[in-house]
Scaffold this motif. Structure first.
Motif, PDB file in Angstrom:
ATOM      1  N   PHE A   1       0.811  -1.218   0.000  1.00  0.00           N
ATOM      2  CA  PHE A   1       0.000   0.000   0.000  1.00  0.00           C
ATOM      3  C   PHE A   1       0.845   1.269   0.000  1.00  0.00           C
ATOM      4  CE2 PHE A   1      -3.330  -2.968   0.690  1.00  0.00           C
ATOM      5  CZ  PHE A   1      -4.425  -2.373   0.107  1.00  0.00           C
ATOM      6  N   THR A   2       2.066   1.190   0.476  1.00  0.00           N
ATOM      7  CA  THR A   2       2.945   2.354   0.430  1.00  0.00           C
ATOM      8  C   THR A   2       3.368   2.666  -1.004  1.00  0.00           C
ATOM      9  OG1 THR A   2       3.754   1.927   2.671  1.00  0.00           O
ATOM     10  CG2 THR A   2       5.141   3.296   1.261  1.00  0.00           C
ATOM     11  N   TYR A   3       3.581   1.619  -1.811  1.00  0.00           N
ATOM     12  CA  TYR A   3       4.144   1.824  -3.152  1.00  0.00           C
ATOM     13  C   TYR A   3       3.191   1.535  -4.305  1.00  0.00           C
ATOM     14  CZ  TYR A   3       8.434   2.396  -0.603  1.00  0.00           C
ATOM     15  OH  TYR A   3       9.378   2.865   0.266  1.00  0.00           O
ATOM     16  N   LYS A   4       1.963   1.114  -4.027  1.00  0.00           N
ATOM     17  CA  LYS A   4       1.064   0.707  -5.118  1.00  0.00           C
ATOM     18  C   LYS A   4       0.720   1.834  -6.086  1.00  0.00           C
ATOM     19  CE  LYS A   4      -3.546   1.099  -3.011  1.00  0.00           C
ATOM     20  NZ  LYS A   4      -4.032   2.158  -3.870  1.00  0.00           N
TER      21      LYS A   4
ATOM     22  N   ALA B   1     -10.265   1.363   1.972  1.00  0.00           N
ATOM     23  CA  ALA B   1      -9.989   2.707   2.472  1.00  0.00           C
ATOM     24  C   ALA B   1      -9.327   2.667   3.843  1.00  0.00           C
ATOM     25  CB  ALA B   1     -11.290   3.518   2.528  1.00  0.00           C
ATOM     26  N   GLU B   2      -9.747   1.727   4.664  1.00  0.00           N
ATOM     27  CA  GLU B   2      -9.160   1.585   6.005  1.00  0.00           C
ATOM     28  C   GLU B   2      -7.683   1.211   5.924  1.00  0.00           C
ATOM     29  OE1 GLU B   2      -9.841  -1.376   9.749  1.00  0.00           O
ATOM     30  OE2 GLU B   2     -11.636  -0.615   8.726  1.00  0.00           O
ATOM     31  N   VAL B   3      -7.355   0.281   5.059  1.00  0.00           N
ATOM     32  CA  VAL B   3      -5.958  -0.138   4.889  1.00  0.00           C
ATOM     33  C   VAL B   3      -5.136   0.995   4.283  1.00  0.00           C
ATOM     34  CG1 VAL B   3      -4.403  -1.801   3.782  1.00  0.00           C
ATOM     35  CG2 VAL B   3      -6.595  -2.576   4.681  1.00  0.00           C
ATOM     36  N   GLU B   4      -5.701   1.713   3.327  1.00  0.00           N
ATOM     37  CA  GLU B   4      -4.985   2.828   2.713  1.00  0.00           C
ATOM     38  C   GLU B   4      -4.698   3.936   3.721  1.00  0.00           C
ATOM     39  OE1 GLU B   4      -7.510   3.629  -0.668  1.00  0.00           O
ATOM     40  OE2 GLU B   4      -6.169   2.486  -1.970  1.00  0.00           O
ATOM     41  N   ARG B   5      -5.604   4.152   4.665  1.00  0.00           N
ATOM     42  CA  ARG B   5      -5.350   5.144   5.716  1.00  0.00           C
ATOM     43  C   ARG B   5      -4.228   4.687   6.641  1.00  0.00           C
ATOM     44  NH1 ARG B   5     -10.880   5.633   5.576  1.00  0.00           N
ATOM     45  NH2 ARG B   5     -11.191   4.204   7.311  1.00  0.00           N
TER      46      ARG B   5
ATOM     47  N   ILE C   1     -11.753  -6.612  -2.757  1.00  0.00           N
ATOM     48  CA  ILE C   1     -11.863  -6.059  -1.409  1.00  0.00           C
ATOM     49  C   ILE C   1     -12.927  -4.972  -1.436  1.00  0.00           C
ATOM     50  CG2 ILE C   1     -10.647  -4.844   0.431  1.00  0.00           C
ATOM     51  CD1 ILE C   1      -8.048  -6.013  -0.614  1.00  0.00           C
ATOM     52  N   GLU C   2     -13.774  -4.977  -0.428  1.00  0.00           N
ATOM     53  CA  GLU C   2     -14.813  -3.951  -0.334  1.00  0.00           C
ATOM     54  C   GLU C   2     -14.172  -2.587  -0.123  1.00  0.00           C
ATOM     55  OE1 GLU C   2     -18.019  -4.781   2.327  1.00  0.00           O
ATOM     56  OE2 GLU C   2     -17.951  -6.924   1.861  1.00  0.00           O
ATOM     57  N   GLN C   3     -14.786  -1.557  -0.675  1.00  0.00           N
ATOM     58  CA  GLN C   3     -14.240  -0.201  -0.652  1.00  0.00           C
ATOM     59  C   GLN C   3     -13.948   0.301   0.759  1.00  0.00           C
ATOM     60  OE1 GLN C   3     -13.038   0.088  -3.917  1.00  0.00           O
ATOM     61  NE2 GLN C   3     -13.138   2.163  -3.178  1.00  0.00           N
ATOM     62  N   ASP C   4     -14.827   0.012   1.716  1.00  0.00           N
ATOM     63  CA  ASP C   4     -14.585   0.506   3.073  1.00  0.00           C
ATOM     64  C   ASP C   4     -13.370  -0.156   3.706  1.00  0.00           C
ATOM     65  OD1 ASP C   4     -16.075  -1.862   3.156  1.00  0.00           O
ATOM     66  OD2 ASP C   4     -17.012  -1.365   5.074  1.00  0.00           O
TER      67      ASP C   4
END
Length: 147
Positions: free
Chosen positions: A30-33, A67-71, A61-64
Motif C-alpha cells: 500500500f505504500t508503493y502501489k 480505504a481503512e488499509v490505505e489510511r 476487497i470492499e471499498q470501506d
C-alpha cells in the motif's frame, strides 16, 4: 513467507522482497502501489495479492476495507531510484562494518533500504544491474559466511 514483486510497465521485475508477516507485506504494497505499475504478492508460488497502476485487482476487497488499509499505510512520495541508491549503498557499508552484536539491526536496515530502491526502479523502468546493484539477501549471506 511472502514474496513481493515490483513490476515495471513492461511486466518485468528485478528481485522479490521477502517478508514473513502479513502486516509488513501490506505496508509495502500500500505504500508503493500508486508508484509502481504492478505489484504481485505470492505465497508458495500462488498469487495472494495483486495491484495494477494503483488499483487492487486481487483479491476483491470492499471499498470501506480498502480505504481503512490505505489510511493505515499512506503512499510513498514520488522519488527517483537514483536518489534511493546512495541510501542503499550506505546501508551495505553499515552492514559490512557492523560487529557481531550490531549485525541484525544493520541487516534489517539494509533490507528496509532495498524496498524503496526496487519500487522506484520499477516505477521508472530502471534496470539496477546497470548500477552495480546486488540483492540485500545476497550481501547478508556473504557477510554472515565471513564469521
Amino acid at each position: 513467507m511472502y514474496r513481493i514483486h515490483f513490476f515495471n510497465d513492461q511486466g518485468k521485475y528485478q528481485v522479490p522482497i521477502y517478508r514473513e508477516e502479513v502486516k509488513a507485506t501490506l505496508e509495502i504494497v500500500f505504500t508503493y502501489k500508486n508508484l509502481v505499475p504492478g505489484i504481485r504478492v505470492t505465497q508458495s508460488d500462488e498469487v495472494v495479492f495483486e495491484t495494477e497502476f494503483g488499483r487492487v485487482v486481487w483479491p476483491e476487497i470492499e471499498q470501506d476495507q480498502l480505504a481503512e488499509v490505505e489510511r493505515a499505510f499512506p503512499p510513498a512520495p514520488k522519488a527517483s531510484a537514483l536518489d534511493a541508491l546512495p541510501v542503499y549503498m550506505a546501508a551495505i557499508d553499515r552492514a559490512r562494518d557492523a560487529d557481531l552484536d550490531s549485525r541484525e539491526p544493520a541487516f534489517n536496515q539494509l533490507r528496509s533500504a532495498e524496498v524503496p530502491l526496487l519500487a522506484y526502479a520499477a516505477s521508472e523502468g530502471l534496470n539496477l544491474n546497470h548500477y552495480a546493484y546486488r540483492q540485500a539477501e545476497e550481501i547478508i549471506y556473504e557477510i554472515s559466511e565471513q564469521q
